[in-house]
Design a protein around this motif. Structure first.
Motif, PDB file in Angstrom:
ATOM      1  N   MET A  39       0.919  -1.108  -0.171  1.00  0.00           N
ATOM      2  CA  MET A  39       0.171  -0.031  -0.009  1.00  0.00           C
ATOM      3  C   MET A  39       0.897   1.111   0.058  1.00  0.00           C
ATOM      4  N   VAL A  49      -3.389   7.645   0.073  1.00  0.00           N
ATOM      5  CA  VAL A  49      -4.883   7.471  -0.008  1.00  0.00           C
ATOM      6  C   VAL A  49      -5.499   8.691   0.878  1.00  0.00           C
ATOM      7  N   THR A  99     -12.488   8.802   4.886  1.00  0.00           N
ATOM      8  CA  THR A  99     -12.496   7.609   4.032  1.00  0.00           C
ATOM      9  C   THR A  99     -12.297   6.157   4.640  1.00  0.00           C
ATOM     10  N   ASP A 107     -10.044   3.157   5.718  1.00  0.00           N
ATOM     11  CA  ASP A 107      -8.946   2.847   5.984  1.00  0.00           C
ATOM     12  C   ASP A 107      -8.453   1.552   4.924  1.00  0.00           C
ATOM     13  N   LEU A 159      -5.749  -0.143   4.080  1.00  0.00           N
ATOM     14  CA  LEU A 159      -4.569  -1.052   4.846  1.00  0.00           C
ATOM     15  C   LEU A 159      -5.143  -1.685   6.050  1.00  0.00           C
ATOM     16  N   GLY A 194       2.808  -1.696   4.443  1.00  0.00           N
ATOM     17  CA  GLY A 194       2.397  -0.229   4.447  1.00  0.00           C
ATOM     18  C   GLY A 194       3.372   0.727   4.516  1.00  0.00           C
TER      19      GLY A 194
HETATM   20  N1  CTP Z   1      -3.906   4.134   3.902  1.00  0.00           N
HETATM   21  C1  CTP Z   1      -4.851   3.354   3.503  1.00  0.00           C
HETATM   22  N2  CTP Z   1      -6.158   4.059   3.410  1.00  0.00           N
HETATM   23  C2  CTP Z   1      -6.392   5.386   3.865  1.00  0.00           C
HETATM   24  C3  CTP Z   1      -5.277   5.894   4.249  1.00  0.00           C
HETATM   25  C4  CTP Z   1      -3.988   5.378   4.305  1.00  0.00           C
HETATM   26  O1  CTP Z   1      -4.655   2.175   3.166  1.00  0.00           O
HETATM   27  N3  CTP Z   1      -7.521   5.709   3.861  1.00  0.00           N
HETATM   28  C5  CTP Z   1      -2.581   3.488   3.748  1.00  0.00           C
HETATM   29  C6  CTP Z   1      -1.551   4.104   3.230  1.00  0.00           C
HETATM   30  O2  CTP Z   1      -1.446   3.624   1.838  1.00  0.00           O
HETATM   31  C7  CTP Z   1      -0.234   3.773   3.737  1.00  0.00           C
HETATM   32  C8  CTP Z   1      -0.651   3.870   5.276  1.00  0.00           C
HETATM   33  O3  CTP Z   1      -2.063   3.636   5.227  1.00  0.00           O
HETATM   34  O4  CTP Z   1       0.327   2.515   3.373  1.00  0.00           O
HETATM   35  C9  CTP Z   1      -0.226   5.049   6.138  1.00  0.00           C
HETATM   36  O5  CTP Z   1      -1.082   6.206   5.513  1.00  0.00           O
HETATM   37  P1  CTP Z   1      -0.828   7.665   6.285  1.00  0.00           P
HETATM   38  O6  CTP Z   1      -1.700   8.639   5.663  1.00  0.00           O
HETATM   39  O7  CTP Z   1       0.637   7.861   6.649  1.00  0.00           O
HETATM   40  O8  CTP Z   1      -1.121   7.176   7.852  1.00  0.00           O
HETATM   41  P2  CTP Z   1      -2.576   7.494   8.403  1.00  0.00           P
HETATM   42  O9  CTP Z   1      -2.903   6.217   9.056  1.00  0.00           O
HETATM   43  O10 CTP Z   1      -3.751   7.927   7.453  1.00  0.00           O
HETATM   44  O11 CTP Z   1      -2.319   8.462   9.455  1.00  0.00           O
HETATM   45  P3  CTP Z   1      -2.047  10.043   9.387  1.00  0.00           P
HETATM   46  O12 CTP Z   1      -2.210  10.840   7.969  1.00  0.00           O
HETATM   47  O13 CTP Z   1      -2.875  10.891  10.358  1.00  0.00           O
HETATM   48  O14 CTP Z   1      -0.536  10.145   9.582  1.00  0.00           O
END
Ligand code: CTP
Length: 404
Positions: free
Chosen positions: A277, A281, A311, A313, A315, A329
């Motif tokens: 992933m 996203v 949205t 999540d 992952l 991830g």
């Molecule tokens: N990811 C996902 N779906 C989402 C958001 C993120 O699958 N809706 C996945 C990304 O592809 C990545 C991982 O989660 O592999 C981390 O994404 P990141 O945006 O850094 O972390 P978040 O958990 O969304 O936290 P934050 O934005 O608060 O740092």
């Protein structure tokens, strides 16, 4: 792949020979050792002195060098040189040399070496369009492919004659990519595995014209797709809106929004042995996108309230399910990177988490290099030095291969 590799470059007599000194230089810069062999006519287009200086090795011109008194380097020079090399690149390859190689002739140093080679021969033809399109040349190319040589199709465009058509030698970076791909063929450790990769940003519509997006270029995910395909995997790349070419042998699915990406991943997850992933996203999307373009006259104040909702999540959902797939991830952080990455690893528990510290120079969005730390579920933390995204891709895949 070029680092510490032995590359043999055979240059034959075409005007495109002028591009090869640059390739020699790039190979040396990438840590390869390169030796040059050229035909007499190639030496009319580019000087042996230039190539010797850039490669740091003697250049052989014309026939096999005469070195009597040293059997190793004399009578069996071609055999020893072929055994030394990991790859032979013939560029530019003239129509004449294609004909010779297709029929096993060995009357100069380049064709003799090609015949002494048992593996990894890459041929990059360049000539005028009419010569390339000639049935004789096309038949020779087919024969060469049947014999196991890799023949790169020439580029389309303006030729030295002024005519437009196929026949141009691909640019040096493309030749290097092809060399890389050829070398990669020897490492096929992902053969039989299905790898699903997400890359790029997602765009969340505010109205039919405007969107919320992020700065992801998709380069990291595309590099992983290219590397995985070269290592033998069946790769599906789910790409957000990016301006990148699909790597060779990769199935690409274009999506726009986080919801579309979610559906594309969920539809294909069951068959995947590896899920990476790397997409950025969107975490939130406009709660009710307008069906028609939003007019600014409709704004009552100088600020606009735009309700957003979370949205899904992707992952998080993948790791909640029971599956044998190795899941990777990514985390992009701008402060207290390792602290946040460890938290993310705990919360989403993928097998590997690749931490990208966007505050570092040479890392993050739209660069060709990256500086990452790879955290594994078992607690291991690997801090990698700055390297190209393509090299990072291989580092990630090395670890994935061990987990499979
Ligand atoms: N990811 C996902 N779906 C989402 C958001 C993120 O699958 N809706 C996945 C990304 O592809 C990545 C991982 O989660 O592999 C981390 O994404 P990141 O945006 O850094 O972390 P978040 O958990 O969304 O936290 P934050 O934005 O608060 O740092």
């Amino acid at each position: 792949m070029l680092r510490k590799k032995h590359i043999l470059l055979g240059i034959t007599g075409g005007i495109a020979a002028y591009k090869l000194p640059l390739l020699v230089r790039e190979c040396v810069k990438a840590g390869a050792e390169i030796r040059v062999v050229m035909t007499e006519s190639a030496a009319s287009f580019v000087t042996p002195l230039t190539l010797a200086t850039l490669s740091g090795n003697d250049v052989v011109v014309g026939t096999i060098p005469k070195m009597t008194g040293n059997v190793m380097k004399g009578g069996t020079w071609h055999i020893h040189t072929a055994a030394w090399a990991d790859l032979l690149l013939i560029a530019p390859a003239t129509a004449n040399v294609l004909a010779k190689l297709a029929h096993g002739y060995s009357d100069d140093a380049v064709s003799t070496l090609a015949l002494a080679f048992t593996r990894n021969v890459l041929i990059a033809p360049a000539m005028d369009a009419d010569m390339w399109n000639h049935t004789a040349t096309q038949q020779n190319v087919s024969l060469l492919r049947e014999l196991g040589y890799t023949v790169l199709p020439p580029d389309q465009g303006e030729l030295a004659s002024g005519l437009i058509g196929p026949g141009r030698l691909p640019e040096v970076y493309r030749l290097l990519e092809a060399v890389d791909a050829e070398l990669e063929k020897s490492r096929r450790d992902l053969t039989g595995k299905r790898v699903l990769i997400t890359a790029g940003p997602t765009f969340e519509a505010i109205d039919p014209v405007r969107y919320i997006g992020n700065r992801s270029s998709g380069k990291m995910g595309f590099a992983i797709a290219r590397a995985a395909a070269q290592r033998g995997a069946a790769v599906t790349l789910i790409a957000g809106p990016v301006a990148l070419q699909t790597p060779r042998n990769v199935e690409r699915v274009d999506v726009e929004s986080a919801e579309e990406m979610y559906r594309a991943v969920m539809k294909r997850r069951a068959k995947a042995n590896v899920i990476v992933m790397s997409a950025a996203v969107a975490d939130f999307t406009p709660a009710s996108p307008a069906k028609t373009k939003f007019k600014k006259e409709a704004m009552k104040e100088s600020t606009l309230d735009l309700p957003l909702r979370k949205t899904k999540d992707i992952l998080g959902e993948l790791t909640r399910e029971k599956s044998d797939a190795v899941i990777v991830g990514f985390a992009l952080e701008t402060e207290r990177a390792l602290f946040h990455a460890k938290k993310k690893l705990k919360a989403k528990h993928p097998d590997l988490l690749v931490l990208n510290d966007a505050s570092k120079e040479g890392a993050g969005f739209n660069t060709d290099t990256n500086i990452v730390t790879i955290l594994s579920r078992t607690g291991k933390i690997d801090r990698l030095k700055k390297m190209t995204k393509y090299d990072v891709a291989h580092e990630i895949l090395n670890r994935v291969a061990r987990l499979l």
